[in-house]
Write a protein that holds these residues in place. Structure first.
Motif, PDB file in Angstrom:
ATOM      1  N   ASP A 106       0.824  -1.205   0.000  1.00  0.00           N
ATOM      2  CA  ASP A 106       0.000   0.000   0.000  1.00  0.00           C
ATOM      3  C   ASP A 106       0.864   1.264   0.000  1.00  0.00           C
ATOM      4  N   THR A 107       1.937   1.238   0.782  1.00  0.00           N
ATOM      5  CA  THR A 107       2.834   2.405   0.831  1.00  0.00           C
ATOM      6  C   THR A 107       3.477   2.662  -0.526  1.00  0.00           C
ATOM      7  N   ALA A 108       3.738   1.590  -1.277  1.00  0.00           N
ATOM      8  CA  ALA A 108       4.309   1.741  -2.614  1.00  0.00           C
ATOM      9  C   ALA A 108       3.284   2.235  -3.625  1.00  0.00           C
ATOM     10  N   GLY A 109       2.020   2.299  -3.229  1.00  0.00           N
ATOM     11  CA  GLY A 109       0.981   2.774  -4.139  1.00  0.00           C
ATOM     12  C   GLY A 109       0.288   1.679  -4.915  1.00  0.00           C
ATOM     13  N   TRP A 110       0.591   0.412  -4.583  1.00  0.00           N
ATOM     14  CA  TRP A 110      -0.096  -0.689  -5.263  1.00  0.00           C
ATOM     15  C   TRP A 110      -1.540  -0.767  -4.766  1.00  0.00           C
ATOM     16  N   ALA A 111      -2.450  -1.067  -5.681  1.00  0.00           N
ATOM     17  CA  ALA A 111      -3.872  -1.151  -5.347  1.00  0.00           C
ATOM     18  C   ALA A 111      -4.190  -2.499  -4.718  1.00  0.00           C
ATOM     19  N   ASN A 112      -4.806  -2.470  -3.551  1.00  0.00           N
ATOM     20  CA  ASN A 112      -5.238  -3.679  -2.857  1.00  0.00           C
ATOM     21  C   ASN A 112      -6.581  -4.109  -3.436  1.00  0.00           C
ATOM     22  N   LEU A 113      -6.596  -5.266  -4.083  1.00  0.00           N
ATOM     23  CA  LEU A 113      -7.798  -5.737  -4.777  1.00  0.00           C
ATOM     24  C   LEU A 113      -8.479  -6.893  -4.051  1.00  0.00           C
ATOM     25  N   SER A 114      -8.258  -7.023  -2.755  1.00  0.00           N
ATOM     26  CA  SER A 114      -8.882  -8.106  -1.989  1.00  0.00           C
ATOM     27  C   SER A 114     -10.355  -7.781  -1.771  1.00  0.00           C
ATOM     28  N   ASN A 115     -11.224  -8.350  -2.618  1.00  0.00           N
ATOM     29  CA  ASN A 115     -12.652  -8.033  -2.638  1.00  0.00           C
ATOM     30  C   ASN A 115     -12.852  -6.522  -2.779  1.00  0.00           C
ATOM     31  N   ALA A 116     -12.107  -5.965  -3.732  1.00  0.00           N
ATOM     32  CA  ALA A 116     -12.135  -4.509  -3.893  1.00  0.00           C
ATOM     33  C   ALA A 116     -11.843  -4.134  -5.343  1.00  0.00           C
ATOM     34  N   ARG A 117     -12.141  -2.875  -5.647  1.00  0.00           N
ATOM     35  CA  ARG A 117     -11.803  -2.294  -6.939  1.00  0.00           C
ATOM     36  C   ARG A 117     -10.683  -1.273  -6.745  1.00  0.00           C
TER      37      ARG A 117
END
Length: 308
Positions: free
Chosen positions: A160-171
């Motif tokens: 998350d700190t690197a700016g990667w999108a967390n897609l765990s049941n998410a958009r």
């Protein structure tokens, strides 16, 4: 005496040589798969997506770390990590060190069961038995008991700190020089953490491209993504079968997808709609079965091009 003992000794020697190759060479014979997928709107420039999966990092795997670091030289437009980064609760620092150069690029991720829980020693024959019986993951099997809990929160926080999108049941969204990429992901179906109702609705109409991401390619997830109209689904988990038979292929997939689509690019159809599906064979193994045969470890560079 030669006739009586010659054949068993020969088979033993061949088996020993095969095991030595699988454990000593192929499991560290890292490869880059390259595929082209025509999913972009006409007129859009090609996009290069690096997919990494099933790293299963264990302490001391220096060659794997260096190889993953070297992938940054491909200069992808963005990175998708399809989970199972860990196979050791102490492996987070080395995983982040290996992925550090890639985390300089835009990216997105989902987690797999081995990010949450440490692996348990099991008889490899159980995968064959469970496939015959139609039991996979927590589908019909008893819940995991006495498992090691991995520090997945540390991975999440670093991604998350690197700016990667967390897609765990998410958009999530990625912006690339004026191009909007919408991504929809699920948490791992292998341990029944997927909640498609939370992300249902299909591609986002104001995005230039929408992609679907999941760790384990269970049919219920693939059906939902394809029926909603996603042009491309990215998954991992299968290890490509891990122990394959030359000129035949995989015997198991560790989920309910068929062995013909255990790795590489294929398609999936549901409700009259067809999506491209790419399943990565991954670049690691469970720490208790550190072997690969006829299925080298890999990452994939997908070049997305305009639709025909």
């Amino acid at each position: 005496m030669r006739a009586r003992y010659g054949v068993p000794l020969t088979l033993t020697a061949v088996g020993a040589a095969g095991l030595a190759y699988a454990a000593g060479f192929e499991v560290r014979s890292f490869r880059l798969r390259r595929v082209t997928v025509p999913v972009l709107p006409r007129g859009m420039r090609p996009l290069r997506v690096l997919q990494v999966s099933d790293i299963h990092m264990v302490g001391g795997q220096r060659k794997k770390q260096r190889w993953l670091q070297s992938l940054a030289g491909l200069r992808p437009d963005f990175v998708v990590n399809t989970g199972d980064n860990l196979s050791d609760p102490e492996g987070v620092p080395e995983t982040l060190d290996a992925l550090g150069p890639l985390m300089e690029f835009p990216g997105a991720y989902v987690f797999g069961s081995n990010d949450y829980y440490g692996p348990k020693l099991r008889n490899p024959a159980r995968y064959l038995i469970e496939r015959v019986q139609g039991r996979h993951g927590l589908n019909g099997n008893a819940p995991a008991v006495g498992v090691v809990h991995n520090p997945w929160e540390d991975l999440r926080d670093a991604f998350d700190t690197a700016g990667w999108a967390n897609l765990s049941n998410a958009r999530g969204r990625l912006k690339l020089d004026g191009i909007e990429i919408a991504l929809t992901g699920l948490d791992d179906p292998h341990i029944k953490r997927d909640r498609y109702a939370q992300v249902a609705g299909g591609p986002e109409p104001d995005a230039d491209l929408s992609l679907a991401v999941v760790h384990a390619p269970y049919l219920r997830s693939l059906d939902a993504f394809a029926a909603d109209g996603y042009p491309l689904i990215l998954a991992g988990h299968t290890h490509g079968g891990q122990l394959c038979i030359p000129f035949y292929g995989a015997l198991v997939t560790n989920c309910d997808i068929d062995t013909d689509r255990v790795k590489g690019l294929s398609t999936h159809t549901a409700a009259g709609r067809t999506s491209y599906l790419h399943v990565s064979a991954g670049c690691g193994t469970n720490r208790y079965t550190p072997v690969r045969f006829a299925c080298p470890p890999e990452a994939t560079l997908l070049t997305l091009t305009a639709r025909d």
